[in-house]
Design an enzyme around this catalytic site. Structure first.
Site, PDB file in Angstrom:
ATOM      1  N   ASP A  22      31.933  36.185  41.856  1.00 39.00           N
ATOM      2  CA  ASP A  22      33.144  36.981  41.363  1.00 39.00           C
ATOM      3  C   ASP A  22      32.861  38.069  40.403  1.00 39.00           C
ATOM      4  O   ASP A  22      31.670  38.413  40.302  1.00 39.00           O
ATOM      5  CB  ASP A  22      34.514  36.415  41.475  1.00 39.00           C
ATOM      6  N   HIS A  48      40.005  39.286  38.553  1.00 42.23           N
ATOM      7  CA  HIS A  48      39.965  38.757  39.984  1.00 42.23           C
ATOM      8  C   HIS A  48      39.147  37.306  39.985  1.00 42.23           C
ATOM      9  O   HIS A  48      39.760  36.567  40.557  1.00 42.23           O
ATOM     10  CB  HIS A  48      39.371  39.479  41.046  1.00 42.23           C
ATOM     11  N   ASN A  97      40.925  41.370  54.218  1.00 42.90           N
ATOM     12  CA  ASN A  97      42.461  41.988  54.029  1.00 42.90           C
ATOM     13  C   ASN A  97      42.556  43.288  54.905  1.00 42.90           C
ATOM     14  O   ASN A  97      43.066  43.974  54.413  1.00 42.90           O
ATOM     15  CB  ASN A  97      42.739  42.258  52.736  1.00 42.90           C
ATOM     16  N   SER A 126      41.176  36.543  49.406  1.00 41.58           N
ATOM     17  CA  SER A 126      40.601  36.136  48.183  1.00 41.58           C
ATOM     18  C   SER A 126      41.138  34.922  47.517  1.00 41.58           C
ATOM     19  O   SER A 126      40.610  33.912  46.961  1.00 41.58           O
ATOM     20  CB  SER A 126      40.516  37.170  47.063  1.00 41.58           C
TER      21      SER A 126
END
Length: 508
Positions: free
Chosen positions: A132, A185, A276, A340
């Site tokens: 990430d 994130h 998404n 996520s």
């Protein structure tokens, strides 16, 4: 406590002539002990008069040149007099503060990871790689679980990205490690997977697992195919048992496919976000779409499919991904939505099963076997919404309740009414406005709180109201009410999920 908070909570200070001790002391009628207040006085005067006016003194605090504070019980008449005393700096009710402890996010409860944790299944000894934007290197509920990290050259932490999460970095002041999180994130994903059970912040699915930052995404949230492939390979070479990939693309990549195959051959359990792109069908992104990766779609608190969630035949599990509360730099928390957020629920669950002794080759099937069918289509939920406890054959409290109902279907479940534990009202007038600041605390033995409402009333007419949505077994908060009419009552009502409610009123 901020100056703004102090001034808002302070009752009107008097102006004009002072009140002597003799005038104040005789104002308590028989049997009128009064309410608890704190009276702040100047350093040089007022303390003796305040103590004489009190029905009983609880504490006397000396702050040197700042002044003194005397707490105790005072009649209403005594308080009115003290508000006009020239030596009195403030008068306030003796309110309460509450410990700001650890929160169990709804997703942890929804997938029954909390039930597994109570049974000692915490992912201890298993390594979870978070591919990430990095992980905050010193977060209060992540630091103790952090293992060795890694950053590709292009993705190394930077302090001059600016902006906000997902699109421009988080503008941190210092990179504590090359794999430190400069976006938010990655830290958020890591907290859901494995935030420590240390009494602060939030609780993760596998709170004793070791999390490794594999920083393959730059501060803007993007990363090149070769960087992502490099991170997958590096993690596999370190022997990490689980990799979480809350990242994706609509475009297939040969090099990422090679890296995924390499990690799978090394026995790594790979978990990926479905994407998404919803509402859509057959739109799962890569690398989640690869056969080697467990693709995870997103659901909300009501087990409905998130409107943004990608779906398709590759989806194997669903997990909470709407308004998920988790960790962000520095020692902070926020709610994010996306697949996520759903994937790390599954990654943490995989770590929990491995630590419990499940053969890694069987983890994928066991996760799917334990999933709850929540009534969505197969391409939306796969095998169902993740259930960690059921995947470990741990009987939850809900299962016990179901068994009891089967034994005696004629018995209705006992539901207690919620309770009001604190209801304090500070009343004040400012120009044409009449204001009431309501401090409240409520509880429910059924752990089913739903809402708390404060109302400012004139007779049966509601002049102003404020409602807070709550949950669980305990909640506290503050409401601010005001109106330019003449209120006479403040009413507090707490309601549980079954519609049971409890109300109390106080005169304005």
């Amino acid at each position: 406590m901020s100056d703004e908070h102090v001034s808002r909570r302070t009752l009107l200070r008097g102006v004009g002539a002072g009140a002597g001790a003799a005038a104040l002391a005789g104002q308590v009628s028989a049997g009128d002990a009064g309410d608890e207040y704190i009276v702040g006085v100047d350093a040089a005067r007022g303390a003796a008069d305040v103590k004489a006016a009190a029905t009983s003194v609880r504490k006397e605090l000396d702050f040197g040149g700042i002044g003194k504070a005397i707490s105790g019980r005072f009649s209403a008449d005594a308080i009115e007099g003290l508000q006009n005393h020239p030596g009195v700096r403030y008068v306030e009710r003796n309110g309460r503060m509450f410990a700001l402890g650890q929160e169990t996010p709804y997703g942890i409860e929804k997938v029954e990871a909390d039930t597994a944790i109570e049974e000692g299944e915490t992912g201890d000894g298993v390594s979870v790689a978070i591919l990430d934007t990095g992980i905050d290197a010193q977060h209060e509920t992540l630091e103790e679980n952090l293992g060795e990290g890694y950053a590709t050259d292009e993705a190394e932490c930077t302090t001059d990205c600016g902006g906000g999460p997902f699109g421009g970095g988080n503008d941190i002041d210092e990179c504590l490690e090359e794999w430190d999180d400069d976006n938010d994130h990655g830290s958020h994903v890591a907290g859901t997977a494995a935030a420590a059970d240390n009494g602060v912040g939030v609780l993760g699915v596998a709170p004793d697992a070791t999390i490794h930052a594999v920083k393959v995404l730059q501060c803007d949230g993007g990363g090149s195919f070769d960087d992502i492939a490099e991170g997958i390979q590096w993690s596999a070479d370190q022997g990490h048992e689980v990799q979480n990939m809350s990242l994706g693309s609509d475009t297939d990549s040969d090099v990422v496919r090679d890296a995924v195959q390499y990690a799978a051959d090394e026995g790594v359990i790979l978990v990926g976000s479905a994407g998404n792109d919803g509402e859509c069908t057959d739109c799962v992104g890569y690398p989640a779409a690869y056969d080697e990766v467990i693709a995870v779609s997103a659901t909300d608190e009501d087990d409905e499919l998130a409107d943004f969630s990608s779906t398709g035949p590759e989806v194997e599990l669903a997990a909470p991904g709407v308004d998920v509360n988790s960790t962000i730099p520095r020692d902070d928390y926020d709610e994010f939505s996306g697949t996520s957020m759903s994937a790390p629920h599954v990654a943490g669950a995989a770590a929990t099963l491995i630590a419990a002794g499940v053969d890694p080759e069987d983890v994928r099937d066991q996760l799917k076997d334990g999933a709850d069918d929540i009534g969505l289509d197969d391409n939306e939920q796969g095998a169902g919404r993740l259930n960690v406890a059921d995947s470990l054959d741990i009987e939850s409290d809900d299962d016990d309740d179901d068994d009891d109902d089967d034994d005696d279907d004629d018995d209705e479940p006992v539901e207690s009414d919620p309770e009001i534990d604190q209801f304090d009202v500070d009343r004040r007038t400012n120009g044409r406005w009449n204001r009431a600041d309501v401090d409240w605390a409520v509880s429910d033995d059924d752990d089913a709180l739903e809402s708390v409402t404060s109302e400012l009333l004139a007779g049966d007419d509601v002049l102003d109201s404020e409602t807070a949505s709550v949950g669980g077994g305990e909640a506290s908060g503050e409401h601010e009410l005001r109106d330019d009419a003449d209120p006479d009552t403040v009413r507090l009502t707490v309601t549980d999920e079954a519609g049971n409610e409890t109300s109390e009123t106080k005169d304005f």
